[in-house]
Design an enzyme around this catalytic site. Structure first.
Site, PDB file in Angstrom:
ATOM      1  N   HIS A 328      -7.057 -49.124  14.689  1.00 25.24           N
ATOM      2  CA  HIS A 328      -7.403 -49.478  16.071  1.00 25.24           C
ATOM      3  C   HIS A 328      -6.342 -48.869  16.991  1.00 25.24           C
ATOM      4  CE1 HIS A 328      -9.522 -51.980  19.023  1.00 25.24           C
ATOM      5  NE2 HIS A 328      -8.352 -51.948  19.638  1.00 25.24           N
ATOM      6  N   ALA A 329      -6.768 -48.051  17.941  1.00 24.01           N
ATOM      7  CA  ALA A 329      -5.814 -47.298  18.766  1.00 24.01           C
ATOM      8  C   ALA A 329      -4.861 -48.228  19.507  1.00 24.01           C
ATOM      9  CB  ALA A 329      -6.573 -46.435  19.772  1.00 24.01           C
ATOM     10  N   HIS A 358      -6.861 -44.041  27.985  1.00 20.98           N
ATOM     11  CA  HIS A 358      -6.490 -45.457  28.074  1.00 20.98           C
ATOM     12  C   HIS A 358      -5.088 -45.672  27.499  1.00 20.98           C
ATOM     13  CE1 HIS A 358      -7.066 -49.829  28.106  1.00 20.98           C
ATOM     14  NE2 HIS A 358      -6.280 -49.780  27.049  1.00 20.98           N
ATOM     15  N   GLU A 359      -4.860 -45.099  26.298  1.00 20.51           N
ATOM     16  CA  GLU A 359      -3.562 -45.295  25.637  1.00 20.51           C
ATOM     17  C   GLU A 359      -2.444 -44.582  26.387  1.00 20.51           C
ATOM     18  OE1 GLU A 359      -5.545 -47.668  23.163  1.00 20.51           O
ATOM     19  OE2 GLU A 359      -3.421 -47.518  23.604  1.00 20.51           O
ATOM     20  N   HIS A 362      -0.967 -46.517  29.108  1.00 25.47           N
ATOM     21  CA  HIS A 362       0.104 -47.426  28.691  1.00 25.47           C
ATOM     22  C   HIS A 362       1.438 -46.680  28.595  1.00 25.47           C
ATOM     23  CE1 HIS A 362      -2.392 -50.886  27.967  1.00 25.47           C
ATOM     24  NE2 HIS A 362      -3.108 -50.299  27.045  1.00 25.47           N
ATOM     25  N   GLU A 386      -3.738 -52.403  31.548  1.00 30.12           N
ATOM     26  CA  GLU A 386      -4.995 -51.890  30.968  1.00 30.12           C
ATOM     27  C   GLU A 386      -5.743 -50.971  31.930  1.00 30.12           C
ATOM     28  OE1 GLU A 386      -3.834 -53.867  27.729  1.00 30.12           O
ATOM     29  OE2 GLU A 386      -5.217 -52.221  28.030  1.00 30.12           O
ATOM     30  N   HIS A 490      -9.049 -57.950  18.405  1.00 33.43           N
ATOM     31  CA  HIS A 490      -8.099 -58.704  19.222  1.00 33.43           C
ATOM     32  C   HIS A 490      -7.974 -60.158  18.812  1.00 33.43           C
ATOM     33  CE1 HIS A 490      -8.973 -55.069  21.330  1.00 33.43           C
ATOM     34  NE2 HIS A 490      -7.993 -55.285  22.181  1.00 33.43           N
ATOM     35  N   TYR A 500      -8.635 -56.970  30.046  1.00 30.33           N
ATOM     36  CA  TYR A 500      -9.562 -55.843  30.150  1.00 30.33           C
ATOM     37  C   TYR A 500     -10.636 -56.124  31.200  1.00 30.33           C
ATOM     38  CZ  TYR A 500      -7.330 -54.696  25.709  1.00 30.33           C
ATOM     39  OH  TYR A 500      -6.391 -54.413  24.730  1.00 30.33           O
TER      40      TYR A 500
HETATM   41  C1  LIG Z   1      -8.259 -49.260  22.109  1.00 23.61           C
HETATM   42  C2  LIG Z   1      -7.481 -50.313  22.841  1.00 23.61           C
HETATM   43  N1  LIG Z   1      -6.308 -50.690  22.035  1.00 23.61           N
HETATM   44  C3  LIG Z   1      -5.442 -51.714  22.635  1.00 23.61           C
HETATM   45  C4  LIG Z   1      -4.987 -51.269  24.036  1.00 23.61           C
HETATM   46  O1  LIG Z   1      -4.612 -50.102  24.206  1.00 23.61           O
HETATM   47  O2  LIG Z   1      -5.057 -52.105  24.932  1.00 23.61           O
HETATM   48  C5  LIG Z   1      -4.266 -51.968  21.676  1.00 23.61           C
HETATM   49  C6  LIG Z   1      -4.655 -53.024  20.671  1.00 23.61           C
HETATM   50  C7  LIG Z   1      -4.377 -54.319  21.372  1.00 23.61           C
HETATM   51  C8  LIG Z   1      -3.269 -54.030  22.392  1.00 23.61           C
HETATM   52  N2  LIG Z   1      -3.122 -52.575  22.365  1.00 23.61           N
HETATM   53  C9  LIG Z   1      -2.064 -51.857  22.775  1.00 23.61           C
HETATM   54  O3  LIG Z   1      -1.989 -50.666  22.611  1.00 23.61           O
HETATM   55  C10 LIG Z   1      -0.925 -52.561  23.487  1.00 23.61           C
HETATM   56  N3  LIG Z   1       0.316 -52.358  22.739  1.00 23.61           N
HETATM   57  C11 LIG Z   1      -0.814 -51.941  24.881  1.00 23.61           C
HETATM   58  C12 LIG Z   1       0.278 -52.637  25.690  1.00 23.61           C
HETATM   59  O4  LIG Z   1      -0.042 -53.726  26.215  1.00 23.61           O
HETATM   60  O5  LIG Z   1       1.382 -52.147  25.771  1.00 23.61           O
HETATM   61  C13 LIG Z   1      -8.386 -51.518  23.051  1.00 23.61           C
HETATM   62  O6  LIG Z   1      -8.344 -52.431  22.267  1.00 23.61           O
HETATM   63  N4  LIG Z   1      -9.261 -51.521  24.065  1.00 23.61           N
HETATM   64  C14 LIG Z   1      -9.400 -50.496  25.092  1.00 23.61           C
HETATM   65  C15 LIG Z   1     -10.665 -50.870  25.836  1.00 23.61           C
HETATM   66  C16 LIG Z   1     -10.979 -52.295  25.526  1.00 23.61           C
HETATM   67  C17 LIG Z   1     -10.237 -52.622  24.239  1.00 23.61           C
HETATM   68  C18 LIG Z   1     -11.182 -52.669  23.036  1.00 23.61           C
HETATM   69  O7  LIG Z   1     -11.249 -51.656  22.316  1.00 23.61           O
HETATM   70  O8  LIG Z   1     -11.828 -53.717  22.842  1.00 23.61           O
HETATM   71 ZN   LIG Z   2      -4.853 -51.117  26.608  1.00 20.03          ZN
END
Ligand SMILES: C[C@H](N[C@H](C(=O)O)[C@@H]1CCCN1C(=O)[C@@H](N)CC(=O)O)C(=O)N1CCC[C@H]1C(=O)O
Ligand SMILES: [Zn+2]
Length: 620
Positions: A328-329, A358-359, A362, A386, A490, A500
Site C-alpha cells: 500500500h503506497a 498524492h505521495e 506528502h 492529504e 487503514h 481524506y
Molecule cells: C495511497 C495512500 N496511502 C496513504 C497516504 O499516502 O495517505 C498511506 C497509508 C496510510 C497513511 N499513508 C501515508 O503515506 C502517511 N505516512 C502520509 C503522512 O501522513 O505522512 C492512501 O491510502 N490513500 C490515498 C487516497 C485515499 C487513500 C486510500 O487509498 O484509501
Molecule cells: Zn496521503
C-alpha cells in the site's frame, strides 16, 4: 600542572581565598546586617522550632486559599494561561503523545496487535487453485479494475474479505480497548475523540456531516447515472435500478473510487479517451519516469526538489526477490530534516500516476516544514497533508496538461469532451466522498463503544448502504465471522480516514485560489497551474507553517478564507451536475436508493400520503 601553579599564574597566590567574594558583596552584607538588626530578625535556624498556632480565622482563609489552588490544579494539568502562546502550543503537542502514552505490557500488546494485523493484510492472498494464489497488489487490484465478469468480480471481492477480516476481528476488539486506554491518558474520552482533537474544532463530526449534506445531492445524481448505466450493462437482474449498487462492480476493491469503470459509463463514447494508461504502456513508461512527471510538476512551481537520498532510498516497485512488503503506497518523513522516502508497488497506469502525485504531496510537505520544531512537522490539520498532492494532480489530470506532456495525442475542446472529462474526475472525486466519510463514522462509533464486536459488520454495511448506496454482492454477517472493515488498509493500519474526506473539500478550495493566483481565465476544471511560480510560492509559504498555526490561518494564507466550504468542488463539477440531472430525468434513472428498492421522490410521497388521508376521511 597542579592547579596551584595555574592559580599562581593568574593571581600570584597559590591559595584559594574568599576575600575577593566578601569584598564584592560587602555593601550588601553591610545592608543586610543593618536590616536584620533593625527588624530583629532571628539569624540562623533552630531545628526544634515550631510555628506558633495559627489563629482560627487565619486557618479558615488559608484553607479556602488551599481549596482554590486544589480546584485550579484539577481544572487542567497545566495552567496554560501564563505561557507564551507559541510555547503553550508546543508544550501541548509535546504533552499529548497518543498511543505512546501506553506503558509496559499494554504498549507491547498494542504494538504487537498492530504488527499482526498489518502482517495479515499485507500477506493475504486469494487462491484460485491449490497452487495459484494471488495478492491484492497488483493482481486483485487489476482484476477489480478491468474485469467485467460479475461472478469473477464477486469471487475476488468475497475472497479478499475472507482472507483478511475474520482473522483480525478479535484482535481489533482488543486493539480498541488499548487505544481507548491510551486516549484517556491523553485527556480524551476515547481514541476517536483524540483523533478529532487534532482539528481543533468544537465538533468535527457535525462539520463533516454539514459538508456531506451540501455534497450529497451531487453524489446521488452521479450514483443514479452510474447505476443506470451498470444496470443496462449487467442487466436488471444483477443491478436493480432502484437498489444500492452491488459493491464489486465499481472498479475498486472498496468501491471508493470508480474511475476504472469510465468505459462503462462514458457519456460520449465517440470522443478521444482521457485514460492515459494505454499511452503510458505504449510509450514504455516505468515507475521512475512516472515519478519524474510528478517531480517536474512540483519543481515547475518553484517548490523544493526531492533530494538525491529520496531517489536512492525510495521503493518504487514491488520487490522481485520474494520479500513480502507492505505494498500500500506510503510516504515517510524521517524527521532528520533531510531523509524522506516513498514506498510503492507502482503499476504502469493512470491511477498510480495520480497516487504518485498524492505521495509526493506528502514528501513536499516534509521538505517545506523541515526547519520547524519537530512537534510542528505535521499538516496544518491532517486533511491538509492529504490535499497537497491531489491539489497538483487536479492540474496534471487536465486533458491540456496530459497533451502537453505527450500522454494525450489530441485534445477536443467542446462541450461533450468537457462532460467526458468531468465524468472521469467525478468518478474519483465525487464517488469518494461518502466512503471518505463513512470509514471514520464507523470507527468513531467503535471507539465510543456504540458499535461493539458483535455488530462490527452489521454497522459497517448499514453505513455503506445508507451513506454510500452500495451493497454487498453476497450475504455479510457478524454471525458468519465476517469483519469487512478489516479488508481496507487503514483499519488494520490504524490510519484515521476523515482526513481524506476533508482533503477532498480543501483541495478544490485551494485549487480555485491558486488558479486565480496563476492568472487562469478558463473554467475551474480546465485550469492548470503548471509553471506558475506565484502559485507555487503561495503554496510553499503555507506548507512551511506545518502545524505551527491553527489550520484556519493556513487556509487563509492560500484562499483568503478561514472556513472549509464545499462551494469550490460544487463550482468545479457544476456543468456535469446540470448534465446529470437532465440525463437522469431523460433516461428515467431513479435518484436515490432504498433497501426495498422502492424509492419515492419527496413530492410523490406527499401526494401518496394526501391520497391516503383523503380516502380515509371519506370512509370515516
Ligand atoms: C495511497 C495512500 N496511502 C496513504 C497516504 O499516502 O495517505 C498511506 C497509508 C496510510 C497513511 N499513508 C501515508 O503515506 C502517511 N505516512 C502520509 C503522512 O501522513 O505522512 C492512501 O491510502 N490513500 C490515498 C487516497 C485515499 C487513500 C486510500 O487509498 O484509501
Ligand atoms: Zn496521503
Amino acid at each position: 600542572i597542579p592547579w596551584q601553579d595555574v592559580l599562581e599564574a593568574m593571581t600570584g597566590s597559590r591559595d584559594m581565598s574568599t576575600l575577593p567574594l566578601q569584598e564584592f558583596f560587602k555593601p550588601l552584607i553591610t545592608y543586610l546586617t543593618a536590616e536584620n538588626t533593625k527588624n530583629d530578625e532571628f539569624i540562623g535556624w533552630d531545628i526544634n522550632w515550631k510555628p506558633p498556632e495559627t489563629p482560627p480565622q487565619v486557618q479558615e482563609s488559608l484553607k479556602s486559599a488551599a481549596f482554590d489552588l486544589e480546584a485550579r490544579a484539577n481544572v487542567s494539568k497545566f495552567d496554560w494561561t501564563n505561557f507564551d502562546p507559541d510555547v503553550m502550543r508546543q508544550l501541548q503537542k509535546i504533552y499529548y503523545i497518543g498511543s505512546s502514552a501506553l506503558e509496559g505490557d499494554d504498549l507491547i500488546e498494542y504494538e504487537n496487535i498492530l504488527a499482526d494485523m498489518e502482517q495479515i493484510y499485507s500477506t493475504a492472498k486469494v487462491c484460485e487453485s491449490e497452487s495459484i494464489c494471488i495478492p491484492l497488489d497488483p493482481d486483485l487490484t487489476r482484476l477489480m479494475a478491468t474485469s467485467r465478469d460479475y461472478d469473477e468480480l464477486k469471487w475476488a471481492w468475497e475472497g479478499w474479505r475472507r482472507e483478511t477480516g475474520p482473522e483480525m476481528k478479535d484482535m481489533y476488539e482488543n486493539f480498541v480497548t488499548l487505544a481507548n486506554k491510551a486516549a484517556k491518558v491523553n485527556d480524551q474520552p476515547d481514541m476517536g475523540a483524540y483523533w478529532r482533537s487534532w482539528y481543533e474544532v468544537d465538533d468535527l463530526k457535525a462539520d463533516s456531516m454539514r459538508l456531506w449534506e451540501q455534497l450529497r445531492p451531487f453524489y446521488e445524481q452521479l450514483h443514479a447515472y452510474v447505476r443506470g448505466r451498470l444496470s443496462e450493462h449487467y442487466g436488471e437482474s444483477l443491478v436493480d435500478p432502484k437498489r444500492p449498487i452491488p459493491a464489486h462492480l465499481l472498479g475498486n476493491m472498496w468501491a471508493q473510487s470508480w474511475g476504472n469503470i469510465l468505459d462503462l459509463v462514458l457519456p460520449y463514447p465517440g470522443k478521444t479517451s482521457i485514460d492515459v494508461t494505454p499511452a503510458l504502456v505504449d510509450q514504455g513508461y516505468d515507475a521512475l519516469r512516472m515519478f519524474n512527471i510528478s517531480e517536474e510538476f512540483f519543481t515547475s512551481l518553484g517548490l523544493i526538489p526531492s533530494p538525491q537520498s529520496f531517489w536512492d532510498d525510495t521503493m518504487f516497485v514491488k520487490p522481485t526477490d520474494g520479500r513480502d512488503v507492505v505494498c500500500h503506497a506510503s510516504a515517510w518523513d524521517f524527521y532528520n530534516a533531510k531523509d524522506i522516502r516513498i514506498k510503492m508497488c507502482t503499476s504502469i497506469n493512470m491511477e498510480d500516476l495520480i497516487t504518485i502525485h498524492h505521495e509526493m504531496g506528502h514528501t513536499q510537505y516534509f521538505l517545506q516544514y523541515k526547519d520547524q520544531p519537530v512537534v510542528y512537522r505535521r499538516g496544518a490539520n491532517p486533511g491538509f497533508h492529504e490535499a497537497v498532492g491531489d491539489l497538483l494532480a487536479l492540474s496534471v489530470s487536465t486533458p491540456d496538461h496530459l497533451h502537453q506532456i505527450g500522454l494525450l495525442d489530441t485534445v477536443e475542446d467542446d462541450a461533450e469532451a468537457d462532460i467526458n472529462f468531468l465524468m472521469s474526475m467525478a468518478l474519483d472525486k465525487i464517488a469518494f466522498l461518502p466512503f471518505g466519510l463513512l470509514m471514520d463514522l464507523w470507527r468513531w462509533d467503535v471507539f465510543e463503544g456504540l458499535t461493539t464486536k458483535d455488530s462490527y459488520t452489521e454497522a459497517w454495511w448499514k453505513l455503506r448502504n445508507d451513506i454510500q448506496g452500495v451493497e454487498a454482492p453476497v450475504e455479510r454477517s457478524d454471525e458468519a465471522g465476517h469483519f469487512d472493515p478489516g479488508a481496507k488498509y487503514h483499519i488494520p493500519g490504524n490510519t484515521p480516514y476523515i482526513r481524506y474526506f476533508i482533503s477532498h473539500v480543501l483541495q478544490f478550495q485551494m485549487h480555485r485560489s491558486l488558479c486565480e493566483t496563476a492568472g487562469n481565465t478558463r473554467s475551474l476544471h480546465q485550469c492548470d497551474i503548471y509553471r506558475s511560480k506565484e502559485a507555487g510560492k503561495k503554496l510553499g509559504d503555507m506548507l512551511k507553517l506545518g502545524s505551527s498555526k491553527k489550520w484556519p490561518e493556513a487556509l487563509e494564507a492560500i484562499t483568503g478564507s478561514r472556513e472549509m466550504d464545499a462551494s469550490a468542488i460544487v463550482d468545479y463539477f457544476k456543468p456535469l451536475m446540470t448534465w446529470l440531472e437532465e440525463k437522469n430525468e431523460e433516461k428515467g434513472y431513479v435518484v436515490g436508493w432504498s433497501d426495498t428498492g422502492i424509492t419515492m421522490k419527496p413530492t410523490t410521497m406527499v401526494t401518496v400520503m394526501l391520497a391516503v388521508c383523503t380516502s380515509w376521511l371519506m370512509a370515516v
